[in-house]
Scaffold this active site. Sequence first.
Site, short mmCIF file in Angstrom:
data_model
loop_
_atom_site.label_atom_id
_atom_site.label_comp_id
_atom_site.label_asym_id
_atom_site.label_seq_id
_atom_site.Cartn_x
_atom_site.Cartn_y
_atom_site.Cartn_z
N LEU A 174 0.99 -1.50 -0.62
CA LEU A 174 -0.14 -0.17 0.00
C LEU A 174 1.06 0.99 0.11
CD1 LEU A 174 -3.09 -0.34 1.99
CD2 LEU A 174 -2.90 -0.55 -0.07
N HIS A 175 0.97 1.49 -1.23
CA HIS A 175 2.46 2.71 -1.29
C HIS A 175 1.79 4.19 -0.66
CE1 HIS A 175 4.78 0.15 -4.20
NE2 HIS A 175 3.33 -0.27 -5.32
N ASP A 176 0.63 4.64 -1.42
CA ASP A 176 0.47 5.86 -1.25
C ASP A 176 -0.01 5.91 0.62
OD1 ASP A 176 0.77 6.32 -3.45
OD2 ASP A 176 -0.92 7.02 -4.49
#
Length: 313
Positions: free
Chosen positions: A242-244
Site C-alpha cells: 500500500l504505497h500512497d
Amino acid sequence: MSPRKIIIDTDPGQDDAVAILLALASPEDLEVLGITAVAGNVPLPLTQKNARIVCELAGKPETLVYAGCDAPIARKLVTAEHVHGKTGLDGPTLPDPTMPLQDQHAVDFIIETLRAEEEGTVTLCPLGPLTNIATALKRAPDIAERIQEIVLMGGAYFEVGNITPAAEFNIYVDPEAAKKVFACGAPITVMPLDVTHKALVTAERNNAFRAIGTPVGIAVAEMTEFFERFDKEKYGSAGAPLHDPCVTAYLIKPDLFTGRHINVEIETGSDLTLGMTVADWWGVTDRAPNATFMGDIDADGFFALLTERLGRL
Ligand SMILES: [Ca+2]
C-alpha cells in the site's frame, strides 16, 4: 492543535484511494484543502473522476477536486493499467461521481492556496508523478518558501525500481518534474519503495478491512484484492504494497516511520537509469541533504491505524 492543512496531489490508483480515504477519515489531524488530480497511473480524465469517486465513497462530496496537468513536462505519458486496471480503480463496482469537478486548474489552485494561507502552514502530499507540483513551482517560484513540507510517495534506494530496473513509477513518469521538486528548497519527506514494500496487505490485513463491514471497508478490500495479483506474481510477496497511504499515515502518526535526512538527486540524462532517485543513504558524497528519505515502517501499527480510521467512514 489544529489539524494540518494539506493538498493531496494524486493519480488514483487503488492505493491513492486508500490514502485519500485515510485523510478524509481523520479531520482532527488533517484538513484537506483540496485534491488535485494529475495524469499517472491512468490518464487525467480518469484520475480526476476517480478522485471524485473516492470522495463520494468517503461520504465527503463537498471536497474540492481539481484537474491538473494531463502530461509530463517534457515527455510522453507512461501509464500503469497493468497494475491498476483499465479504470485505475478496478476491483469494486463504484458509481460514477455526481459531485462537481472544480473549474480552476489544479496548478492555479496550488499556487493561490499557498499564497493565500499563512506561510508555512500548507503541506503538499504528492501521490503520483510530480508534474502539477513542478509546474506550480516553475510558474510561481515564490511559493517554495511558503510550503510547510512536501511529503511524497516516490523513488527507491534499496528496492531500486519497479517500472524499470532503476526507477520507481512516479519519478520515472516525470523525472524533470521530480528534479525540480527535489531542488526547490522546501522540506521534503519521501516514502520510497523501501518503505512501501514493507506495508504489505496480507490476507489477514485485508480480512480486517473487509470485516469493517461498511461500503468503504469492503471497497478497500476489493481494491487491494485486485491489484495484489500483480505484485504477488511479480515479487512472490504475501500481498500488495500500500504505497500512497504511507504519506497520509505519516502526517497522522510520524512515529510509524524512520529514515535519514540525506541528499537525493534525480537522474534525467540517462536512458538506462532515467528517473532513478540517487539517494546518498550512506553519506558518501558531500552533496547537501535535501530530503528525509524513509527506510522503515512499523507495518502492524500502520495497518492498525488504517483499519481504525477507515472504520469511521
Ligand atoms: Ca499514486
